[in-house]
Design a protein around this motif. Structure first.
Motif, mmCIF file in Angstrom:
data_model
loop_
_atom_site.group_PDB
_atom_site.id
_atom_site.type_symbol
_atom_site.label_atom_id
_atom_site.label_comp_id
_atom_site.label_asym_id
_atom_site.label_seq_id
_atom_site.Cartn_x
_atom_site.Cartn_y
_atom_site.Cartn_z
ATOM 1 N N ASP A 25 0.807 -1.228 0.000
ATOM 2 C CA ASP A 25 0.000 0.000 0.000
ATOM 3 C C ASP A 25 0.837 1.273 0.000
ATOM 4 N N SER A 27 -1.142 4.211 -0.599
ATOM 5 C CA SER A 27 -2.227 5.201 -0.568
ATOM 6 C C SER A 27 -2.718 5.512 0.829
ATOM 7 N N ARG A 29 -4.823 3.516 2.270
ATOM 8 C CA ARG A 29 -6.141 2.866 2.378
ATOM 9 C C ARG A 29 -6.141 1.744 3.420
ATOM 10 N N ASN A 32 -7.870 1.802 6.932
ATOM 11 C CA ASN A 32 -9.320 1.742 7.133
ATOM 12 C C ASN A 32 -9.753 0.280 7.171
ATOM 13 N N ALA A 35 -13.425 -0.601 5.512
ATOM 14 C CA ALA A 35 -13.785 -0.333 4.113
ATOM 15 C C ALA A 35 -13.887 -1.630 3.325
ATOM 16 N N HIS A 38 -11.388 -2.423 -0.429
ATOM 17 C CA HIS A 38 -10.198 -1.587 -0.566
ATOM 18 C C HIS A 38 -8.926 -2.404 -0.772
ATOM 19 N N GLN A 41 -8.493 -2.408 -4.368
ATOM 20 C CA GLN A 41 -8.096 -1.067 -4.801
ATOM 21 C C GLN A 41 -6.612 -0.814 -4.534
ATOM 22 N N ILE A 42 -6.105 -1.358 -3.433
ATOM 23 C CA ILE A 42 -4.677 -1.210 -3.133
ATOM 24 C C ILE A 42 -3.839 -1.886 -4.209
ATOM 25 N N GLU A 45 -4.126 0.241 -7.512
ATOM 26 C CA GLU A 45 -3.531 1.579 -7.472
ATOM 27 C C GLU A 45 -2.044 1.538 -7.095
ATOM 28 N N SER A 46 -1.744 0.809 -6.008
ATOM 29 C CA SER A 46 -0.378 0.855 -5.473
ATOM 30 C C SER A 46 0.550 -0.166 -6.120
#
Length: 460
Positions: A25, A27, A29, A32, A35, A38, A41-42, A45-46
């Protein structure tokens, strides 16, 4: 970053193996803990370096590959299984009915899946979850034939104006799972005014468990089908073909033909019978790939000459504290009958005990069955609601004479209370007890389906 080839993408994905989400990670995120989604999403994105999006196309559009980050867990016996189903894309009822399988939203987005399996461990922070395996998954020819029929089953219900009756039990590998936290998560459907729960395509938890066993644990499984068969027959039709030549024969005749000894009183009777007739003797039913992927459970049905079983059919023992506190949508009984298919292996006593004192069993056939959604949301839900109400108001236990002794009766929904299911004891003996929410002790109980309902369900 644009990945120009599958090789480049998979090489990158393999670099994540052994890393924790906290290490990946960039970001923030991961902090949390509550969530949803996520972790994926990590990775997007990362790790892969592309912006989070909700496009209709596959994540790596130029390669036609969809990314999915999915958890597995270690069971008490040391085996692994998927923690949950793999949710794919939301079904747009109005659009999907205009498509063919090859132009469907399911196939356009999910024909190639980059699966990143991570280990879920209870009481461990998400930052410490670790990527175990990256795997590029494409459906085998056999799986694809079954999935095509699953897709057709889902879309045919929508075309019939029955999107509100969709159930994961309708299909074999590809499900239509509910997608939304509450009953307010509904959508219109094209051929009915009845609102339907929002649903998404999904690969069933059992399918993902089997895949994890093969990919992560390197387990070997036995297949009983081939693509050429499945092009002309459904999975159930294929099973019927494999068992059909034994219908009408006694167990003694089958045993002689297959050169085996069949003991109907043995705990392994059903295992032995099915694997022998499928010509995979000695193979555990859990290691038959198609049964494992489809979450097919097995039940023996023995019909009396009147066509009705002598006994009701038992299922899981009841955790009364769970029942008293759970919501219907999360209840074991709803999820089990919505997500599970049952293979009923049916035998019959053709004549009365007077005519057939040896009680010879004849093989009548098989039935691949799942409970219709109307029954689940109808009588099954009513039964569950009544049971929950009784538990929360307090179960009444009464001592009543029973022959030369006595028995303890209760006011939980009993046999013939609704023509579908009931509660009754399932314990080693009268001293094998469990505590009720009110503090009283009661002999362990289980969910049972009424024998008359089973007779109507098999209808061979």
């Amino acid at each position: 970053m644009i990945y120009e080839s599958e090789t480049q993408l998979l090489y990158k994905a393999k670099e994540a193996e052994g890393l924790t989400f906290g290490e990946i990670d960039k970001s923030g995120r991961i902090t949390n803990e509550n969530a949803k989604g996520h972790l994926g999403q990590i990775i997007e994105e990362s790790f892969f370096g592309y912006a989070i999006n909700s496009i209709a196309e596959a994540d790596f559009e130029n390669l036609g590959i969809e990314l999915k980050v999915t958890p597995i867990k270690t069971n008490k016996n040391g085996s692994i299984s998927a923690k949950e189903r793999l949710v794919l894309n939301i079904i747009n009822y109005h659009h999907e009915v205009t498509k063919s399988f090859r132009t469907s939203s399911f196939w356009s987005k999910n024909q190639s899946l980059l699966l990143m399996f991570y280990e879920w461990i209870p009481e461990v922070k998400r930052a410490d979850y670790r990527i175990l395996k990256s795997h590029l998954h494409r459906f085998s020819e056999e799986d694809l034939e079954i999935i095509k029929r699953d897709w057709e089953m889902i879309v045919s219900k929508i075309r019939d104006g029955k999107a509100h009756e969709l159930s994961e039990g309708d299909t074999v590998y590809l499900g239509a799972c509910t997608k939304g936290a509450t009953k307010k998560s509904v959508r219109s459907q094209p051929y009915s005014e009845i609102p339907a729960m929002q649903r998404a395509y999904s690969l069933k938890q059992s399918y993902m468990s089997t895949l994890a066993r093969k990919v992560v644990s390197k387990e070997t499984m036995v297949s009983i089908s081939n693509a050429s068969q499945l092009k002309t027959q459904s999975f159930e039709e294929m099973l019927q073909t494999k068992f059909s030549s034994y219908i009408g024969k006694t167990l003694d005749e089958i045993a002689q033909e297959k050169s085996i000894e069949i003991n109907t009183k043995s705990k392994g009777f059903l295992q032995q019978f099915i694997s022998t007739l499928l010509n995979i003797r000695g193979t555990s039913l859990n290691d038959i790939e198609e049964f494992s992927k489809a979450n097919i459970q097995f039940k023996t049905v023995r019909l009396e000459p009147n066509g009705i079983p002598r006994e009701h059919m038992s299922f899981k023992n009841i955790n009364f504290n769970d029942w008293a506190s759970e919501d219907w949508e999360e209840s074991w009984i709803k999820q089990n009958f919505e997500e599970t298919k049952y293979l009923f292996v049916v035998f019959e006593y053709k004549e009365s005990e007077k005519v057939n004192p040896q009680r010879k069993l004849f093989f009548k056939g098989i039935k691949l069955w799942n409970m219709p959604m109307q029954e689940i949301e109808g009588r099954m839900k009513d039964f569950w609601s009544l049971g929950k109400q009784t538990l929360n108001e307090g179960v009444v236990l009464e001592r009543r004479p029973w022959g030369s002794s006595y028995r303890i009766s209760n006011n939980l929904p009993g046999p013939s209370s609704n023509g579908l299911c009931h509660v009754r004891p399932k314990a080693k003996d009268g001293s094998d007890k469990i505590k009720l929410p009110g503090g009283q002790m009661i002999t362990k109980q289980a969910f049972w389906l009424d024998r008359e309902y089973i007779a109507s369900a098999i209808s061979l």
